[in-house]
Each structure stands twice: as C-alpha cells, then as structure tokens.
Design an enzyme around this catalytic site. Structure first.
Site, PDB file in Angstrom:
ATOM      1  N   LYS A 131     -49.957 -39.826 -26.702  1.00 24.49           N
ATOM      2  CA  LYS A 131     -49.359 -40.226 -27.971  1.00 24.49           C
ATOM      3  C   LYS A 131     -49.245 -41.760 -27.974  1.00 24.49           C
ATOM      4  CE  LYS A 131     -45.761 -36.634 -28.282  1.00 24.49           C
ATOM      5  NZ  LYS A 131     -45.564 -35.805 -27.263  1.00 24.49           N
ATOM      6  N   ASN A 152     -53.317 -28.218 -34.623  1.00 18.75           N
ATOM      7  CA  ASN A 152     -52.534 -27.144 -34.283  1.00 18.75           C
ATOM      8  C   ASN A 152     -51.506 -27.014 -35.433  1.00 18.75           C
ATOM      9  OD1 ASN A 152     -51.544 -29.270 -31.976  1.00 18.75           O
ATOM     10  ND2 ASN A 152     -49.908 -28.044 -32.796  1.00 18.75           N
ATOM     11  N   ALA A 153     -50.686 -26.296 -35.426  1.00 15.37           N
ATOM     12  CA  ALA A 153     -49.474 -26.163 -36.258  1.00 15.37           C
ATOM     13  C   ALA A 153     -48.209 -26.183 -35.164  1.00 15.37           C
ATOM     14  CB  ALA A 153     -49.377 -24.897 -37.025  1.00 15.37           C
ATOM     15  N   GLU A 162     -47.161 -27.116 -21.765  1.00 12.13           N
ATOM     16  CA  GLU A 162     -47.038 -28.757 -21.760  1.00 12.13           C
ATOM     17  C   GLU A 162     -45.564 -29.114 -20.931  1.00 12.13           C
ATOM     18  OE1 GLU A 162     -46.741 -32.286 -25.215  1.00 12.13           O
ATOM     19  OE2 GLU A 162     -47.814 -30.342 -25.559  1.00 12.13           O
ATOM     20  N   ASP A 204     -44.291 -26.075 -25.291  1.00  2.00           N
ATOM     21  CA  ASP A 204     -43.814 -27.372 -24.857  1.00  2.00           C
ATOM     22  C   ASP A 204     -42.453 -27.372 -24.410  1.00  2.00           C
ATOM     23  OD1 ASP A 204     -43.408 -30.058 -24.036  1.00  2.00           O
ATOM     24  OD2 ASP A 204     -43.611 -30.777 -26.065  1.00  2.00           O
ATOM     25  N   LYS A 220     -41.649 -25.474 -29.383  1.00  5.69           N
ATOM     26  CA  LYS A 220     -40.975 -26.143 -28.332  1.00  5.69           C
ATOM     27  C   LYS A 220     -40.086 -25.345 -27.794  1.00  5.69           C
ATOM     28  CE  LYS A 220     -42.024 -30.645 -29.605  1.00  5.69           C
ATOM     29  NZ  LYS A 220     -42.361 -31.611 -28.396  1.00  5.69           N
ATOM     30  N   ASN A 227     -41.045 -29.848 -22.720  1.00  8.18           N
ATOM     31  CA  ASN A 227     -40.392 -31.308 -22.685  1.00  8.18           C
ATOM     32  C   ASN A 227     -39.767 -31.838 -21.525  1.00  8.18           C
ATOM     33  OD1 ASN A 227     -40.141 -31.076 -26.179  1.00  8.18           O
ATOM     34  ND2 ASN A 227     -41.178 -32.817 -25.171  1.00  8.18           N
TER      35      ASN A 227
END
Length: 352
Positions: A249, A118-119, A200, A174, A147, A176
């Site tokens: 990750k 993905n980008a 996410e 995401d 993000k 976070n």
C-alpha cells in the site's frame, strides 16, 4: 518555484449507512504551470492517523513555495508515511508530466497494459453483498475479498460467495490483525472447506512469530499488510516464514519510491506481491495502478477497485475496469485529470 496546495476531502460512500471517507489531496504547481497530483486516504482505524493530521503535516512543511525539486528530499524524510505518500506521488506525477511520459515509465516501464483486480465485498446483509458481487462478476472480476467480522458472519458470507460463484471464484479474508494466534488457527481451519486463496494479516502487526505459527499449523497462504511497511520489514517477514505474499500500500510504504523498494525486497526474498489501495479517489488508485503495471510479477488480483465503494470522485477520467482488469490511463503522469467542480464539492479543509 513550486507551489503546494493541500485539500482535505470528504467523499461519500455508495452505502449511505457507512457515511463517508476522508482523504488528503496535494497539488504541486511548477513555475511553468505543470501540475503534479498526490493523495493519501486516511485510515485512522488501522494506523490511528486522521486526515487532518496528514493535511496539517503537509501544510507545515510546504507552507512556502520551494525553489526546485532539490528541496524535496529532506522534506520527504521528515514526513510520516501517509503524508510522504501524498508528496512522493505528486512529485512522480509532476516529473512524468514535465517529461511527457507516464509515471509507469519512470518505474522502468509498464510490463502490462492492464491489471487484474479484486472486488472488496461490503459488510451488508448477505443478499445485498451477493448482489454487489454479481455486479463485479459481470464486469469480469473473479476474486473477492471480505473484511473480517465475527466468526459466524465471516463463514456465512464466504460460504454464500462460494455458493454463488463456485470454484471459479477466488476468496480472500482480511483480519486486519484482529485475531489472536489461537483464534486465527481455529478460524482458518474452520474455513478450510471454502478453499481460500489467502488470509491477510491474521494476527496483531509485529507478531511475526505468531503469524509464522499460524502459517505452519494451517498450511494456508498468509499475506502481510500492516507489517510490510518497508524493505527491511519484508526481509524480516521472509526470514520468519510469516507470509508468502506481501500486500503493498502506498500510504504504508510512504509513496511510490518506498513501494518500489518493497517490491524489490519481496522479489529478492521470493515472496509474491499484491498492490492495494486504501479508500482513495482515482488519484491514489491511479498511482497504485502505475506501480502494479510496472511490477515484475503479481501474485494475484490487486485491490484497486475500491472506487466502486465511493459515491463521488475528484477526477474527470477515473481508470476503467473491463473484463476484470483495470486499464492504465493514457496521457502523461498519472493520466487522470482533476475535476475542479468535484474538488469544490468534496473539499472540507480549504487549501494551503
């Protein structure tokens, strides 16, 4: 004897307004001259651990040359996950190079020669962001991740991406862990017309009950990132119903060995996986790529194209993206070669 060298690198970002990222490189050199490379990119805004801390931890434990690989297991157990990631990756690279095989071969063998990616769309003015995304589209990338920022900005950027690429694009966001449970429910419902692939880490890490509530009340697939730190955490995520996808990750898992345990636990629990890098150079990206190539299945495009955000790199042959996929490098070990001039250019903290 195995000698260790630790380097702290400062790598400029393509968007000069964003400055640079710091990452830690570990080079192991065996008595026969075989070299193993490992990396751990710092993400202090997420885990509070600075690059200097990672580097200092590695130097403290690897100050003297070690007799053999048998000395490493207790060292690995003593390290924090980011520092362990660098050492574990370097050991996998060293072992594979000694055997003349790829790291993926040590993991059961590659199941795919290339991995869809993905980008990560930068948070810049929307016209610039769409231009960035169009460049990725031309290279065959069809999945875009952002993000989270503020609510209106998120909706505007995701709406612009949907408008630019239509239903042929998959969109992710995401958070976070920055949203409250109520905020997550409201935001995800507001974004429902954009048909997100998944969201996410919407709520604070550790709040699996709250995350499960978000999943139930929105019906949107959620992905666990910061919460998915080891195999036991994956089992808790599955039992709570908090997420259907695990984002793996290496820096969170403590390296390739820990990530493999997470993959196995995810498969056993019926959860999908996506492999993602931090803002690594091509060393860390290559390690994650070998893991992704070896995974039994992937739940979608992997977040490995982060090198697009870097203005420089420390390798001479970074993995390539063609037709939306990153190709597993040829050659033994990780398959990437350290560029000595680039190492000198990017080095901040010297070596141990």
């Amino acid at each position: 004897m195995i000698r260790a060298e630790v380097f702290t690198l400062r790598v400029p970002l393509r968007d000069a307004r964003a400055g640079a990222v710091q990452t830690v490189l570990l080079r192991l050199t065996a008595a026969d001259g075989t070299v193993g490379l490992g990396e751990s990119a710092a993400a202090p805004s997420i885990d509070g651990i600075e690059a200097d801390t990672i580097a200092g931890e590695l130097r403290d434990h690897l100050l003297s040359p070690l007799d053999s690989e048998k000395a490493f297991p207790p060292l690995l157990r003593a390290l924090s996950p980011p520092a362990r990631c660098a050492l574990d990756t370097a050991l996998h690279d060293l072992r594979a190079r000694r055997r003349g095989v790829r790291v993926a071969d040590l993991l059961g063998g590659p199941r795919r020669a290339s991995v869809p990616v993905n980008a990560l769309v930068p948070r810049v003015p929307i016209a610039e962001a769409i231009a960035w995304a169009r460049d990725a589209w031309r290279r065959g990338i069809r999945t875009f991740k952002i993000k989270s920022s503020d609510r209106d900005a998120d909706a505007a950027l995701l709406g612009a991406l949907r408008g630019a690429f239509g239903l042929g694009a998959l969109l992710r966001i995401d958070a976070n862990g920055s949203w409250t449970v109520e905020e997550a429910i409201a935001r995800i419902r507001a974004l429902a017309p954009l048909d997100l692939e998944y969201v996410e880490e919407p709520v604070k890490p550790g709040d699996l009950t709250g995350m499960a509530r978000v999943a139930r009340e929105t019906g949107v697939r959620l992905a666990a990132d910061e919460d998915a730190r080891d195999a036991e955490a994956v089992r808790l995520i599955a039992a709570s119903g908090a997420a259907r996808i695990i984002v793996v990750k290496l820096a969170v898992a403590g390296g390739i060995a820990g990530a493999m345990e997470i993959l196995q636990a995810s498969e056993a629990a019926g959860l999908g996986v996506v492999i993602t890098s931090r803002m690594d150079t091509s060393i860390g990206i290559a390690a994650a790529l070998h893991l992704a190539a070896s995974a039994k299945s992937l739940a979608g495009a992997c977040g490995l194209a982060t090198r697009d955000h870097l203005a420089d790199d420390v390798t001479a042959n970074p993995p390539r993206v063609e037709d939306g996929k990153m190709t597993l490098p040829e050659g033994p070990g990780l398959g990437v070669r350290l560029d000595p001039e680039a190492l000198d250019r990017l080095q901040e903290g010297g070596e141990a």
